[in-house]
Structures are given as structure tokens and as C-alpha cells.
Motif scaffolding. Structure first.
Motif: not given
Length: 339
Positions: A253, A256-257, A323-324, A321, A243, A326-327
Motif C-alpha cells: 500500500k 503504491k502511494m 489507506d487515508n 481508514p 486495521e 498512509i496517503a
């Protein structure tokens, strides 16, 4: 047998884990013995059987400018994953960057030729791809590199390394080049790279640049590399990104996590121009390493958008993704008692 250079780095260690987990015969070169602990640490994120997998690797002490040692490392090799590189944006590191990234890659290419290697995979960077003059214009593998631009020393040497690989293809090597964006993965929390960025965000960052870049999970980089090496595709280069995100969006992001306060101020181009000049002066007066160069300050102020459609089409590949990704990295960071 497969040879991996740069096996003690983020990409190389993950390539090693993937290959030995698939029971591939692997040899890897290393420069310093203490760096080998980083490989075991990475393996430990993914398996309880670290020693068995680690000990299945045949290690050879060498650097990519040590021809006699490389001659030994290349014996019986059929494929090469060339992950070794020197990463720095400090202008005074230019000659060292050339020695490792360009001369070192030339050595690997020459040994691939003399040993009739079946295929070479070179890990380059989106830094080695040209930039469009207008923001938000898609950058593809065919975007022209402009040597007249004020390119960073790192970008110049990664582009020069690619030229060595293309020379090799003219002399009989089958090769593929991958150009990853900012690679997200665990285990390297200090000394630059995305791991140190996670660490900085966790501790608290007040500022974010106004520009953007492209991000990708380390396993997507490794998987595309191996799939390309096992395919019939030769003499192609691929942008490997999941991305495109602004630096603000990425930092927020991650914050936040981590459940920490996100950056609240934009580092304007004017502010960055002042900072890189102060950084230069501090370097001259004290000898401290540069943290921000003129070229880096400029690049992080520009919005760039990279196109990943070529790799998605040629391999029918779907990226994880961000987000995944990063998590997962956040989880590994919080669980890492050694930090």
C-alpha cells in the motif's frame, strides 16, 4: 494544568498540538534541548502559527528518573499524559528499557499519588498484550499475558510499566491505558518507528515478512486518549488499532502511494532465523547495534489479529481508514524538504 511526558516523540508531540490548539494549559518535560525542534516540525505540518502554539507550552527540563526535576514539573498538575518510553528490541538494552519504561513509569505513578492527580493516561503498546496460541484468533484486552513465552525485551518492560499503573489505581489514582498498534504519523523519519519504515519503502525494500500486525493513525491515538481522559471512564485499558494487515499488504500500500516498486520476496522464518544470528554475530564482533533480534524475527513471522471493538463501543469511535492515514503520511514525507 496538564503534564505531558515524552512530548518530543511522535505521540507526545501530537498530544501537545491537540491540547494547546484547544487552549488547554500544558506543561511538558524534555530531556535534550535539540529534541524540541521535532515538536516545532510536527506543529508545522498542521499550522502556520507554530511559534504561538509552541510558546504556549511550559517546558521543564527533566527525565522520568530525575525525581527533583519531576517534583517541580508536577506542581499544580491535575492530569498526566505519560507518553515517554524507550523503544528497542535489542536484548542488550534490557536494563536501560527497564530503567525508562518500568522504573520511570513507577516514578510518574508515585508522583501522581503524592500530588493527588485527577487522572493519568498511559501510552502502552499492543506488544504488552498477550498472544493467542493459534493464528487468526482475535486478541482482546483480556488476552492473558504469558511470562513464560519468549517475549521481546520491549514487550516485557511495557507490560511491567502497565503493572505500575495498575498498582497506582490500587493506591487511589484514576487511570486509563491505551495499547496502540503501529502508529502512522509524520515527522520522525529516522531512528525507528513507522516513519523510518516509510523512508525504507520509498528507497526500496525487496523483502516482506510473512506475518501481520495492526496499524493506526496517530490522530486516532491522540483523539481516543483525550476523549478517555475527559470521560468518566477509569481503570480500563484499550486496544487502539484501525486495521489488521499483513506486512506485505502494508508495504505494498505504501509503495503504491509512493509510486515505487513494492517488495517482491517473502522473508521466510528460516531466512529471518539466519539473519538474526548473523546480526547477533556482527554485533558481538563490531559492537554495532542490533537490527533484528530472535524475538522480533519470530513476531514478524506470525499473523496476529487485534480486536478494537471495546474502544469503538465505549467511545462510539470510528477509526480513520489506514489507506487515508498512509496517503497523508506519504504526502508529508514527499513535501518534507529536510529529509
Amino acid at each position: 494544568m496538564i503534564l505531558v511526558t515524552g512530548g518530543t516523540g511522535l505521540v507526545g508531540s501530537h498530544v501537545l498540538f491537540k491540547l494547546v490548539s484547544s487552549n488547554k494549559p500544558v506543561r511538558a518535560i524534555y530531556r535534550r534541548a535539540h529534541k524540541l525542534e521535532a515538536v516545532k516540525k510536527v506543529f508545522g505540518y498542521y499550522t502556520q502559527d507554530v511559534d504561538t502554539l509552541y510558546n504556549s507550552i511550559e517546558w521543564v527540563e527533566a527525565n522520568i528518573n530525575d525525581i527533583p526535576a519531576l517534583d517541580i514539573a508536577f506542581k499544580g498538575i491535575t492530569q498526566v499524559y505519560h507518553c515517554a518510553a524507550f523503544i528497542s528490541f535489542e536484548p542488550d538494552k534490557y536494563h536501560e528499557l527497564r530503567k525508562v519504561n518500568i522504573k520511570g513509569t513507577a516514578n510518574i505513578v508515585n508522583l501522581c499519588i503524592s500530588n493527588a492527580i485527577e487522572k493519568l493516561c498511559y501510552v502502552s503498546s499492543i506488544a504488552a498484550i498477550g498472544h493467542e496460541p493459534h493464528p487468526d484468533t482475535l486478541i482482546t484486552e483480556t488476552t492473558e499475558w504469558n511470562p513464560e513465552q519468549d517475549n521481546s525485551v520491549y514487550a516485557i518492560t511495557k507490560y511491567g510499566a502497565e503493572m505500575e499503573v495498575w498498582r497506582g489505581t490500587q493506591e487511589g489514582i484514576n487511570a486509563v491505558i491505551v495499547n496502540p498498534g503501529i502508529i502512522l504519523g509524520p515527522g520522525f523519519w529516522k531512528g525507528g518507528g513507522s516513519g523510518s519504515l516509510f523512508r525504507q519503502i520509498y528507497k526500496g525494500l525487496k523483502y516482506h515478512p510473512k506475518g501481520s500486525s495492526a496499524y493506526v493513525d496517530v490522530w486516532d491515538v491522540v483523539t481516543t486518549m483525550i476523549q478517555l481522559m475527559e470521560s468518566d471512564i477509569i481503570n480500563e485499558r484499550y486496544i487502539i488499532i484501525s486495521e489488521n494487515l499483513t506486512f506485505k499488504a502494508f508495504q505494498h500500500k505504501v509503495a503504491k502511494m509512493f509510486n515505487v516498486k513494492p517488495s517482491s520476496k517473502e522473508a521466510s522464518p528460516l531466512l529471518l532465523a539466519m539473519v538474526w544470528r548473523l546480526d547477533w554475530l556482527t554485533h558481538k564482533l563490531t559492537g554495532k547495534r542490533r537490527k533484528l533480534s530472535k524475538q522480533l524475527a519470530k513476531s514478524i513471522s506470525v499473523k496476529t489479529v487485534y480486536d478494537n471493538s471495546k474502544i469503538k463501543q465505549d467511545l462510539n469511535f470510528e477509526f480513520k481508514p489506514i489507506d487515508n492515514a498512509i496517503a497523508q503520511v506519504v504526502t508529508y514525507y514527499l513535501d518534507d524538504s529536510s529529509i
